[in-house]
Scaffold this motif. Structure first.
Motif, mmCIF file in Angstrom:
data_model
loop_
_atom_site.group_PDB
_atom_site.id
_atom_site.type_symbol
_atom_site.label_atom_id
_atom_site.label_comp_id
_atom_site.label_asym_id
_atom_site.label_seq_id
_atom_site.Cartn_x
_atom_site.Cartn_y
_atom_site.Cartn_z
ATOM 1 N N VAL A 108 29.112 40.310 35.555
ATOM 2 C CA VAL A 108 30.413 40.592 34.946
ATOM 3 C C VAL A 108 30.287 41.817 34.041
ATOM 4 N N ASP A 109 31.219 42.753 34.175
ATOM 5 C CA ASP A 109 31.311 43.923 33.298
ATOM 6 C C ASP A 109 32.473 43.734 32.334
ATOM 7 N N VAL A 110 32.220 43.991 31.048
ATOM 8 C CA VAL A 110 33.226 43.828 29.999
ATOM 9 C C VAL A 110 33.418 45.173 29.291
ATOM 10 N N VAL A 111 34.669 45.566 29.098
ATOM 11 C CA VAL A 111 35.002 46.791 28.369
ATOM 12 C C VAL A 111 35.874 46.408 27.182
ATOM 13 N N ARG A 112 35.562 46.956 25.995
ATOM 14 C CA ARG A 112 36.309 46.636 24.777
ATOM 15 C C ARG A 112 36.734 47.911 24.054
ATOM 16 N N LEU A 113 37.891 47.848 23.435
ATOM 17 C CA LEU A 113 38.368 48.906 22.548
ATOM 18 C C LEU A 113 38.933 48.233 21.309
ATOM 19 N N ALA A 114 38.466 48.649 20.125
ATOM 20 C CA ALA A 114 38.858 47.963 18.898
ATOM 21 C C ALA A 114 38.992 48.946 17.745
ATOM 22 N N ALA A 115 39.617 48.474 16.675
ATOM 23 C CA ALA A 115 39.827 49.322 15.494
ATOM 24 C C ALA A 115 39.658 48.502 14.223
ATOM 25 N N PHE A 151 34.799 37.033 37.939
ATOM 26 C CA PHE A 151 33.487 36.399 37.903
ATOM 27 C C PHE A 151 33.039 35.848 39.262
ATOM 28 N N THR A 152 33.985 35.639 40.194
ATOM 29 C CA THR A 152 33.611 35.093 41.490
ATOM 30 C C THR A 152 34.637 35.507 42.541
ATOM 31 N N ASN A 153 34.342 35.229 43.812
ATOM 32 C CA ASN A 153 35.241 35.563 44.907
ATOM 33 C C ASN A 153 36.171 34.396 45.230
ATOM 34 N N ASN A 154 37.229 34.680 45.964
ATOM 35 C CA ASN A 154 38.217 33.652 46.286
ATOM 36 C C ASN A 154 37.641 32.513 47.118
ATOM 37 N N ASP A 155 36.630 32.798 47.955
ATOM 38 C CA ASP A 155 36.085 31.744 48.794
ATOM 39 C C ASP A 155 35.119 30.825 48.041
ATOM 40 N N GLU A 156 34.931 31.056 46.728
ATOM 41 C CA GLU A 156 34.099 30.179 45.901
ATOM 42 C C GLU A 156 34.948 29.274 45.005
ATOM 43 N N VAL A 157 36.261 29.272 45.207
ATOM 44 C CA VAL A 157 37.164 28.576 44.286
ATOM 45 C C VAL A 157 36.906 27.079 44.233
ATOM 46 N N VAL A 158 36.663 26.437 45.371
ATOM 47 C CA VAL A 158 36.572 24.973 45.411
ATOM 48 C C VAL A 158 35.478 24.460 44.481
ATOM 49 N N ILE A 159 34.271 25.015 44.558
ATOM 50 C CA ILE A 159 33.177 24.550 43.711
ATOM 51 C C ILE A 159 33.435 24.878 42.242
ATOM 52 N N ASN A 160 34.219 25.928 41.967
ATOM 53 C CA ASN A 160 34.477 26.327 40.585
ATOM 54 C C ASN A 160 35.625 25.571 39.934
ATOM 55 N N THR A 161 36.195 24.575 40.620
ATOM 56 C CA THR A 161 37.188 23.717 39.959
ATOM 57 C C THR A 161 36.586 22.997 38.760
ATOM 58 N N ILE A 162 35.263 22.802 38.750
ATOM 59 C CA ILE A 162 34.629 22.138 37.608
ATOM 60 C C ILE A 162 34.207 23.141 36.533
ATOM 61 N N ALA A 163 34.412 24.437 36.785
ATOM 62 C CA ALA A 163 34.082 25.464 35.793
ATOM 63 C C ALA A 163 35.014 26.659 35.961
ATOM 64 N N PRO A 164 36.313 26.494 35.656
ATOM 65 C CA PRO A 164 37.305 27.545 35.961
ATOM 66 C C PRO A 164 37.380 28.633 34.900
ATOM 67 N N ALA A 165 36.392 29.522 34.867
ATOM 68 C CA ALA A 165 36.327 30.566 33.834
ATOM 69 C C ALA A 165 37.103 31.797 34.273
ATOM 70 N N THR A 166 38.422 31.671 34.424
ATOM 71 C CA THR A 166 39.224 32.729 35.057
ATOM 72 C C THR A 166 39.717 33.854 34.152
ATOM 73 N N PRO A 167 39.876 33.697 32.807
ATOM 74 C CA PRO A 167 40.480 34.776 32.010
ATOM 75 C C PRO A 167 39.717 36.093 32.104
ATOM 76 N N GLN A 168 40.493 37.194 32.108
ATOM 77 C CA GLN A 168 39.901 38.533 32.145
ATOM 78 C C GLN A 168 40.353 39.405 30.971
ATOM 79 N N TRP A 169 41.602 39.275 30.548
ATOM 80 C CA TRP A 169 42.122 40.060 29.429
ATOM 81 C C TRP A 169 42.148 39.229 28.146
ATOM 82 N N HIS A 170 41.643 39.827 27.039
ATOM 83 C CA HIS A 170 41.703 39.216 25.715
ATOM 84 C C HIS A 170 42.295 40.218 24.723
#
Length: 419
Positions: free
Chosen positions: A315-322, A342-361
């Motif tokens: 995973v690559d993360v980019v931040r800009l802050a002040a 963090f993962t591809n669409n065909d890995e969704v089923v196994i990731n139902t127990i770990a759904p770390a989907t957010p990208q923007w904060h």
């Protein structure tokens, strides 16, 4: 000094137990988006600017700038996670929301200036995020499944930090790390038949794992306007989860991925109250087989060295802050961050127990100087709702669509004391 260090170490040990008593949180995969209120107020930034005692978790070299002080922080984390399963396959159709949606996570530590060029600190911080609990076991249609369905991963890092100014502009830092994690899984009976150790896949209670690593940091003050920072934490080789040797690849091995962070901070000469900082971070999830192995053929059985995993990528993360220092008492902060998928669409089923989907904060926060000794810090972070939809016929037999979705609210508060 020795008595102060002993008390600091004792406090960190107690905090470590507190961290492991609370389920941890998911942001960039399962890594926290910053440590401590100052960093969290900038969407996790802190490799090129000092963000207090807990900021040493991001760049050990900032310890010299922290000076003599102690800090305690508490994060209230509220994730909203759900899984939507369409009809047409063995998985139970419907929308399922994970319980346990408010967590309290403590952190803290202390730092001592050894002289005008070096410092020593001790502190505790946390990662995690594979915490889910569904009242309905939507995997039961695959053969079996008790309730609740879910997993719980908790991690604490107890750290000693040494920083030294090796030149007029360059500071080096090193942090040996003791990592402690525990894990449990429930309701995964449907996958026991796919394992080399069917009795060690699910419902075994908590299991513990430990390991040792190191975090290295550099801080280069190129000019009064420009500062550059870099930090690298190695991959931490953890002892195996023996109770779950039939679930994770390599017989229960679940190492902590390496992480690299690079950043720069700029303070305009004509506006010295303002500092702008940007960062790039890479988290090497792809180097840990238990996380990175795909759940699709030709992967081997669960628990094998090439066993089924979660299909996570680096995973690559980019931040800009002040940072805006409004006056002697009040400092304001804000920031935004983006992480790659963090993962591809065909890995969704196994990731139902770990759904770390957010990208923007996005984050806002600040610090208020109560008096010459005490500061109060606060921060709010919102992780925008994001979803991933896909299917995995290799697991379900048919292309049954599954959608993962999550958004998050996070409030961090802290007190710091200087002496």
């Amino acid at each position: 000094m020795k008595a102060l260090i002993n008390r600091g170490a004792q406090a960190c040990a107690i905090l470590g137990l507190c961290v492991l008593s609370a389920p941890a949180f998911a942001t960039n995969g399962y890594f926290a988006n910053g440590y401590g209120g100052q960093s969290k107020g900038m969407a996790g930034a802190g490799v090129a600017v000092s963000t207090g005692v807990l900021g040493m978790a991001q760049n050990p070299a900032t310890g010299v700038k922290v000076g003599n002080g102690a800090a305690f922080c508490l994060t209230t984390f509220a994730p909203n996670r759900d899984v939507t399963i369409q009809p047409g396959g063995p998985l139970t159709p419907g929308k399922f929301k994970s319980d346990n949606d408010v967590f309290m996570i403590p952190c803290g530590g202390a730092n001592w200036a050894l002289d005008d060029r070096s410092s020593l600190g001790v502190f505790v911080f946390a990662n995690g995020g594979m915490n889910t609990e569904y009242k309905t076991n939507f995997f039961s249609g695959l053969g079996a499944g008790s309730a609740p369905l879910g997993v719980n991963l908790e991690q604490a890092f107890i750290t000693v930090n040494y920083a030294r100014k090796v030149g007029d502009r360059l500071t080096f830092g090193i942090s040996p790390i003791l990592a402690v994690q525990r894990f449990k899984a429930t309701g995964l009976e449907a996958f026991s038949g796919l394992s080399i150790a069917p009795g060690n896949v699910t419902n075994r209670g908590h299991d513990w794992s430990t390991g040792v690593g190191v975090n290295l940091g550099l801080l280069f003050e190129a000019s009064p306007q420009w500062t550059f920072g870099a930090a690298y934490r190695n991959k931490i080789q953890m002892s195996s989860f023996d109770k779950y040797r039939g679930l994770f690849a390599e017989g229960g091995d679940f190492d902590v991925p390496a992480m690299l962070t690079l950043g720069a901070a700029y303070t305009p000469a004509r506006l010295p109250k303002l500092t702008i900082t940007g960062e790039y971070q890479r988290i090497y999830y792809g180097s840990v087989n238990a996380i990175a192995n795909t759940s699709a053929p030709p992967q081997g059985p669960l628990g094998a060295s090439n066993g089924v995993g979660f299909g996570w990528k680096d995973v690559d993360v980019v931040r800009l802050a002040a940072i805006y220092r409004k006056n002697e008492r009040l400092t304001l902060r804000t920031g935004i961050s983006y992480s790659t998928k963090f993962t591809n669409n065909d890995e969704v089923v196994i990731n139902t127990i770990a759904p770390a989907t957010p990208q923007w904060h996005v984050s806002v926060g600040g610090s208020y100087k109560i008096n010459d000794r005490w500061d109060f810090t606060f921060a709010y972070t919102h992780a925008f709702s994001n979803s991933i939809t896909g299917s995995n016929p290799a697991l379900t037999g048919v292309a049954q669509p599954v959608r993962l979705r999550m958004h998050q609210h996070e409030i961090a508060t802290g007190l710091s004391y200087r002496w």
